[in-house]
Design a protein around this motif. Structure first.
Motif, short mmCIF file in Angstrom:
data_model
loop_
_atom_site.label_atom_id
_atom_site.label_comp_id
_atom_site.label_asym_id
_atom_site.label_seq_id
_atom_site.Cartn_x
_atom_site.Cartn_y
_atom_site.Cartn_z
N TYR A 121 0.83 -1.20 0.00
CA TYR A 121 0.00 0.00 0.00
C TYR A 121 0.88 1.26 0.00
O TYR A 121 0.36 2.37 -0.01
N GLN A 122 2.19 1.08 0.02
CA GLN A 122 3.11 2.23 0.03
C GLN A 122 3.78 2.48 -1.31
O GLN A 122 4.46 3.48 -1.48
N HIS A 123 3.62 1.56 -2.26
CA HIS A 123 4.18 1.72 -3.60
C HIS A 123 3.08 1.44 -4.61
O HIS A 123 2.33 0.48 -4.48
N ASP A 124 2.99 2.27 -5.64
CA ASP A 124 1.98 2.04 -6.67
C ASP A 124 2.41 0.90 -7.59
O ASP A 124 3.57 0.79 -7.97
N GLY A 125 1.46 0.06 -7.92
CA GLY A 125 1.72 -1.06 -8.82
C GLY A 125 0.42 -1.71 -9.22
O GLY A 125 -0.66 -1.33 -8.74
N PRO A 126 0.48 -2.68 -10.12
CA PRO A 126 -0.74 -3.40 -10.51
C PRO A 126 -1.33 -4.14 -9.32
O PRO A 126 -0.61 -4.64 -8.46
N LEU A 127 -2.62 -4.20 -9.25
CA LEU A 127 -3.31 -4.83 -8.13
C LEU A 127 -3.26 -6.35 -8.32
O LEU A 127 -4.15 -6.95 -8.93
N ASP A 128 -2.18 -6.97 -7.82
CA ASP A 128 -1.92 -8.38 -8.10
C ASP A 128 -1.95 -9.21 -6.82
O ASP A 128 -2.90 -9.90 -6.53
N MET A 129 -0.87 -9.20 -6.04
CA MET A 129 -0.75 -9.88 -4.74
C MET A 129 -0.64 -11.39 -4.83
O MET A 129 -0.77 -12.08 -3.81
N ARG A 130 -0.38 -11.95 -6.00
CA ARG A 130 -0.21 -13.41 -6.09
C ARG A 130 1.19 -13.79 -5.64
O ARG A 130 2.18 -13.31 -6.19
N MET A 131 1.29 -14.69 -4.67
CA MET A 131 2.60 -15.24 -4.32
C MET A 131 3.09 -16.17 -5.42
O MET A 131 4.29 -16.24 -5.70
N ASP A 132 2.18 -16.89 -6.02
CA ASP A 132 2.48 -17.71 -7.19
C ASP A 132 2.01 -16.93 -8.41
O ASP A 132 0.81 -16.79 -8.64
N THR A 133 2.95 -16.40 -9.19
CA THR A 133 2.58 -15.56 -10.32
C THR A 133 1.86 -16.33 -11.42
O THR A 133 1.33 -15.72 -12.36
N ASN A 134 1.80 -17.65 -11.30
CA ASN A 134 1.01 -18.47 -12.23
C ASN A 134 -0.41 -18.68 -11.74
O ASN A 134 -1.21 -19.34 -12.41
N GLY A 135 -0.71 -18.18 -10.56
CA GLY A 135 -2.05 -18.37 -9.98
C GLY A 135 -3.13 -17.71 -10.82
O GLY A 135 -2.89 -16.70 -11.50
N ARG A 136 -4.32 -18.25 -10.77
CA ARG A 136 -5.41 -17.76 -11.62
C ARG A 136 -6.07 -16.50 -11.06
O ARG A 136 -6.48 -15.64 -11.81
N LYS A 137 -6.20 -16.40 -9.75
CA LYS A 137 -6.92 -15.28 -9.14
C LYS A 137 -5.94 -14.26 -8.58
O LYS A 137 -4.99 -14.62 -7.88
N ASN A 138 -6.18 -12.98 -8.88
CA ASN A 138 -5.34 -11.95 -8.30
C ASN A 138 -6.19 -10.93 -7.55
O ASN A 138 -7.42 -11.04 -7.48
N ALA A 139 -5.55 -9.93 -6.96
CA ALA A 139 -6.26 -8.94 -6.15
C ALA A 139 -7.23 -8.12 -6.98
O ALA A 139 -8.29 -7.72 -6.48
N CYS A 140 -6.89 -7.88 -8.23
CA CYS A 140 -7.79 -7.13 -9.12
C CYS A 140 -9.12 -7.88 -9.28
O CYS A 140 -10.19 -7.27 -9.28
N ASP A 141 -9.05 -9.20 -9.41
CA ASP A 141 -10.27 -10.01 -9.51
C ASP A 141 -11.12 -9.87 -8.25
O ASP A 141 -12.35 -9.70 -8.33
N VAL A 142 -10.48 -9.96 -7.09
CA VAL A 142 -11.21 -9.87 -5.83
C VAL A 142 -11.89 -8.50 -5.70
O VAL A 142 -13.09 -8.41 -5.40
N VAL A 143 -11.12 -7.44 -5.93
CA VAL A 143 -11.64 -6.08 -5.74
C VAL A 143 -12.76 -5.75 -6.72
O VAL A 143 -13.73 -5.07 -6.37
N ASN A 144 -12.67 -6.26 -7.93
CA ASN A 144 -13.63 -5.85 -8.97
C ASN A 144 -14.78 -6.82 -9.20
O ASN A 144 -15.76 -6.44 -9.87
N THR A 145 -14.71 -8.04 -8.68
CA THR A 145 -15.77 -9.01 -8.96
C THR A 145 -16.49 -9.52 -7.71
O THR A 145 -17.61 -10.03 -7.82
N TYR A 146 -15.90 -9.41 -6.54
CA TYR A 146 -16.56 -9.88 -5.33
C TYR A 146 -17.75 -8.97 -4.99
O TYR A 146 -17.69 -7.76 -5.19
N SER A 147 -18.79 -9.56 -4.47
CA SER A 147 -19.93 -8.78 -4.03
C SER A 147 -19.54 -7.91 -2.83
O SER A 147 -18.53 -8.16 -2.16
#
Length: 310
Positions: free
Chosen positions: A118-144
């Motif tokens: 939250y202190q550096h601007d970057g893509p909203l990702d947060m995947r520890m495994d960069t091959n993972g299917r779900k990222n932070a952008c998905d959570v923020v934009n698709t979760y109810s």
């Protein structure tokens, strides 16, 4: 960016973990290899260290760091939920020591492109495994809104979870939220000004919550600790380092359960569960020293818990 991470409670962990200097040890959260390297310094050439990490950058950095250690080092790019399968594939029945250093690494936090901070601007990702299917952008934009509230409340223990969830949903109706800086601005608007004066950064708890959701960190922890206990040799040790109350509660309760001879409800007159202890757990958690906290302020919330296989 070079992989940089200061291993917390390093000496306390490896000294507690090592019994047989020629044994087999598993670092379930390899990171940059700090704990594994410290382990290697205590082990004989015939010893084996297996390092698991789902982050490809971590595996590459640790492999480079460990290339000249005297004992055998086996890096595996895999989440620690697959600890049992990994040992089976390597033909290893039981280990002498297994450790977990939970949470996010300094490298991940300090690399804006990974989207953890939250202190550096970057893509909203947060995947520890960069091959993972779900990222932070998905959570923020698709979760109810209800699901956002739930994870921010449960995983972030955030007082203002309802307002933050509502502000996120309102903001994304105008345009998708794709950058960490955007999300921080939304959270700051949601948290009342008076509440922002004291305490941690207003986005800290929400970012923690989203990261935990993306990586399913808490969902796999109880089972992974149980698997580790099962795969220890008699006298073998498990070490778990935690950094926030949620994961520490799971670690503490899971170790306590594994050390209990009965897990029946307290009002049961006779034990019917058949549960038997597999671990002896050390009393209190170990905390970083004052010197370590001075050198690495990020260690301030760390706790180390140790168990020994019966």
């Amino acid at each position: 960016m070079a992989f940089h991470h200061l291993s917390v409670l390093r000496n306390e962990t490896v000294r507690a973990l090592v019994g047989d200097v020629a044994g087999i040890y598993v670092d379930c959260t390899l990171g940059g290899g700090g704990h594994s390297f410290a382990l290697a310094e205590l082990l004989a050439p015939e010893a084996i260290i297996i390092g698991l990490d789902q982050d490809g950058d971590a595996v590459a950095a640790a492999s480079e760091r460990m290339k000249n250690v005297p004992c055998r080092f086996i890096p595996v790019r895999r989440n620690f939920r697959y600890l049992g399968e990994t040992l089976d594939e390597l033909g290893i029945d039981r280990a002498d020591g297994i450790m977990f250093d939970l949470g996010v690494s300094s490298y991940q936090l300090d690399t804006p492109e990974r989207g953890f901070s939250y202190q550096h601007d970057g893509p909203l990702d947060m995947r520890m495994d960069t091959n993972g299917r779900k990222n932070a952008c998905d959570v923020v934009n698709t979760y109810s809104e209800a699901d956002l509230y739930r994870i921010i409340k449960d995983y972030g223990e955030e007082r203002w979870a309802g307002r933050i969830a509502n502000f996120i949903v309102t903001a994304r109706q105008e345009a998708p939220i794709s950058r960490t800086e955007e999300l921080v601005r939304i959270i700051k608007k949601a948290v009342p000004a008076g509440a922002r004066k004291d305490g941690p950064h207003p986005a800290k708890r929400t970012f923690q919550a989203i990261r935990i959701e993306v990586n399913e960190e808490l969902a796999i922890l109880k089972e992974a600790i149980g698997t580790a206990a099962e795969r220890l040799k008699p006298g073998g040790r498990i070490a778990v380092i935690t950094f926030h109350s949620l994961e520490d509660r799971i670690a503490k309760q899971t170790l306590k359960r594994l050390a209990a001879n009965c897990i029946c409800p307290p009002d049961m007159p006779v034990c019917t569960c058949g549960h038997r202890a597999v671990l002896k757990v050390s009393g209190k958690a170990v905390f970083p020293s004052a010197d370590e906290l001075t050198a690495n302020p990020r260690a301030r919330s760390a706790k180390l818990r140790i168990g020994t296989r019966i």
